[in-house]
Each structure stands twice: as structure tokens, then as C-alpha cells.
Design a protein around this motif. Structure first.
Motif, short mmCIF file in Angstrom:
data_model
loop_
_atom_site.label_atom_id
_atom_site.label_comp_id
_atom_site.label_asym_id
_atom_site.label_seq_id
_atom_site.Cartn_x
_atom_site.Cartn_y
_atom_site.Cartn_z
N MET A 11 10.70 3.47 -5.91
CA MET A 11 10.34 4.49 -5.76
C MET A 11 9.81 5.15 -4.59
O MET A 11 8.59 4.29 -4.83
N LEU A 12 10.37 6.04 -4.35
CA LEU A 12 9.44 6.41 -3.07
C LEU A 12 8.41 7.26 -3.52
O LEU A 12 8.28 8.16 -4.64
N ASN A 13 7.00 6.80 -2.80
CA ASN A 13 5.83 7.39 -3.09
C ASN A 13 5.31 8.54 -2.50
O ASN A 13 5.01 8.74 -2.04
N PRO A 14 5.32 10.39 -3.34
CA PRO A 14 5.07 11.11 -2.38
C PRO A 14 4.10 11.62 -1.74
O PRO A 14 3.78 12.53 -0.75
N ALA A 57 1.47 3.79 -1.84
CA ALA A 57 2.15 4.59 -0.47
C ALA A 57 2.15 3.84 1.32
O ALA A 57 2.71 3.63 1.93
N LEU A 58 -0.12 2.92 1.00
CA LEU A 58 0.19 2.58 2.13
C LEU A 58 1.55 1.52 2.60
O LEU A 58 2.24 1.63 3.96
N TYR A 59 1.32 0.57 1.72
CA TYR A 59 2.85 -0.71 1.61
C TYR A 59 4.58 0.16 1.56
O TYR A 59 5.04 -0.43 2.64
N GLN A 60 4.23 0.83 1.62
CA GLN A 60 5.85 1.61 1.52
C GLN A 60 5.92 2.66 3.47
O GLN A 60 6.67 2.02 3.64
N LEU A 61 4.55 2.93 3.30
CA LEU A 61 4.26 3.23 4.26
C LEU A 61 4.49 1.98 5.92
O LEU A 61 5.27 2.22 6.89
N GLN A 62 3.81 0.48 4.94
CA GLN A 62 4.27 -0.25 6.34
C GLN A 62 5.66 -0.81 6.49
O GLN A 62 6.39 -1.10 7.58
N TRP A 81 6.17 -1.13 -9.21
CA TRP A 81 5.20 0.28 -10.01
C TRP A 81 5.72 -0.30 -11.43
O TRP A 81 4.75 0.49 -12.02
N GLY A 82 5.16 -1.31 -12.46
CA GLY A 82 5.18 -2.38 -13.29
C GLY A 82 3.40 -2.20 -13.79
O GLY A 82 3.39 -2.02 -14.61
#
Length: 191
Positions: free
Chosen positions: A1-4, A55-60, A99-100
Motif C-alpha cells: 500500500m502506498l503511504n499518503p 513512508a521514509l522506507y517507501q521513499l528510499q 503493514w501488519g
């Protein structure tokens, strides 16, 4: 899931060289990007930090695994010449991308907060070490998270004897490196 929060966090980290999670959180609250997430203050803090770290790790991953340095006390966007870096693996990254873990129990949150404050105390009293580097040093030196000064000194003597340049198998560079590592670990040791 993409973090807003990804876009808002990216905009913020472009405005300042180095961030810390609590300062980033305050900025996100001030601009209305994060609202209260739970009536329980500890769960609210956990959920807020979980969303930010996620969000930071998704951005990374979107930028470059090595172009966004992430630890609780140091978040920095850096320039890199590496065109296809290897994927950075870490327990924290794996935890925050799952996300769990967002719906952690009160007991799990208390354990995480206790662990964080212990690490914070260690890191705050030690020279600035990235969390992954600190964990790697503990593994290399064969020390537990709660090592004592006496344990560290014993391990230092063992490594110093093994790598001393006067020994036939010694190495001056390795000896100097373990001396630096010893000085980095010393402030984190319990008395």
C-alpha cells in the motif's frame, strides 16, 4: 500500500539537510498532514512514527536505496553516483514496510518504546553512529545489546592481541580500525 505521507515528507526533506523523526513528526502535525490516530497516547505515538518510518522506507526504495539515509536520529537525502546499488536490507526497514505491524498490541508497543529508549540512551551517549552500523559493530565484536564496560574491555584485549602489528598475523590497519571501533562502543557500555 502506498503511504499518503510520502510526497509531503519528500517535500520537507528537500527543505533541510538533516531531519530527526520527532522533528519531522512535529512538522507533519503542524501542517495538518497527520491527525491524532489513537486515544491512547502511546499507541498514537507508535502509529504516527510507524506511518512516518513506513513512508521514509517507501521513499528510499523509490529514490535509491542508498540516497536516503534513515535512522531515528538522522534522516538525510544524499547525492550518490551509484547507478544500480544493491538493495539495503535491515530489520527496521522490514518491520516498517510490513503493514501488519501497524496494529501492534499495547504490550508490543511498550516493548518497542523500552527498546527505543535504551538504544536512544546508548546512541546519545556514543559518538554519532548509524543504527545499522552500531548493530554491525555489536555483531563483529560478538557483544549483546546490553554489554558492560568489562565485557567490552575483555573483547578489546582479545582483538588487540590478535591484530597487533607486532604479531606475525597482525595487521596495522586492522589494529587501528578496532581501536576506532572500541572508542565508538565505549560510551554505550553500561558501567
Amino acid at each position: 500500500m502506498l503511504n499518503p505521507l510520502i510526497d509531503r515528507i519528500f517535500d520537507l526533506i528537500l527543505t533541510q539537510k538533516v531531519w530527526q523523526v520527532h522533528i519531522l513528526a512535529a512538522e507533519l502535525i503542524n501542517c495538518g498532514a497527520i491527525k491524532p490516530l489513537d486515544k491512547n497516547p502511546e499507541r498514537d505515538l507508535f502509529k504516527r512514527n510507524f506511518l512516518i518510518m513506513n513512508a521514509l522506507y517507501q521513499l528510499q526504495e523509490q529514490l535509491h536505496p542508498k540516497s536516503l539515509l534513515i535512522s531515528t536520529l538522522h534522516i538525510e537525502l544524499i547525492e550518490t553516483d551509484i547507478e544500480s546499488p544493491a538493495t539495503v536490507k535491515s530489520n527496521l526497514k522490514d518491520y516498517y514496510l510490513d503493514w501488519g505491524n501497524y496494529e501492534a498490541s499495547e504490550e508490543q508497543i511498550n516493548e518497542l518504546l523500552t527498546s527505543f529508549w535504551q538504544k536512544f540512551k546508548r546512541v546519545n551517549s556514543a559518538p554519532a553512529l548509524a543504527e545499522d552500523h552500531y548493530d554491525a559493530l555489536l555483531a563483529k565484536w560478538q557483544l549483546t545489546n546490553d554489554f558492560s564496560l568489562k565485557e567490552l574491555q575483555k573483547r578489546w584485549r582479545q582483538l588487540a592481541l590478535a591484530h597487533h602489528p607486532d604479531k606475525p598475523t597482525g595487521c596495522e590497519n586492522a589494529f587501528k580500525q578496532i581501536k576506532v571501533e572500541y572508542e565508538q562502543l565505549k560510551p554505550a557500555a553500561r558501567s
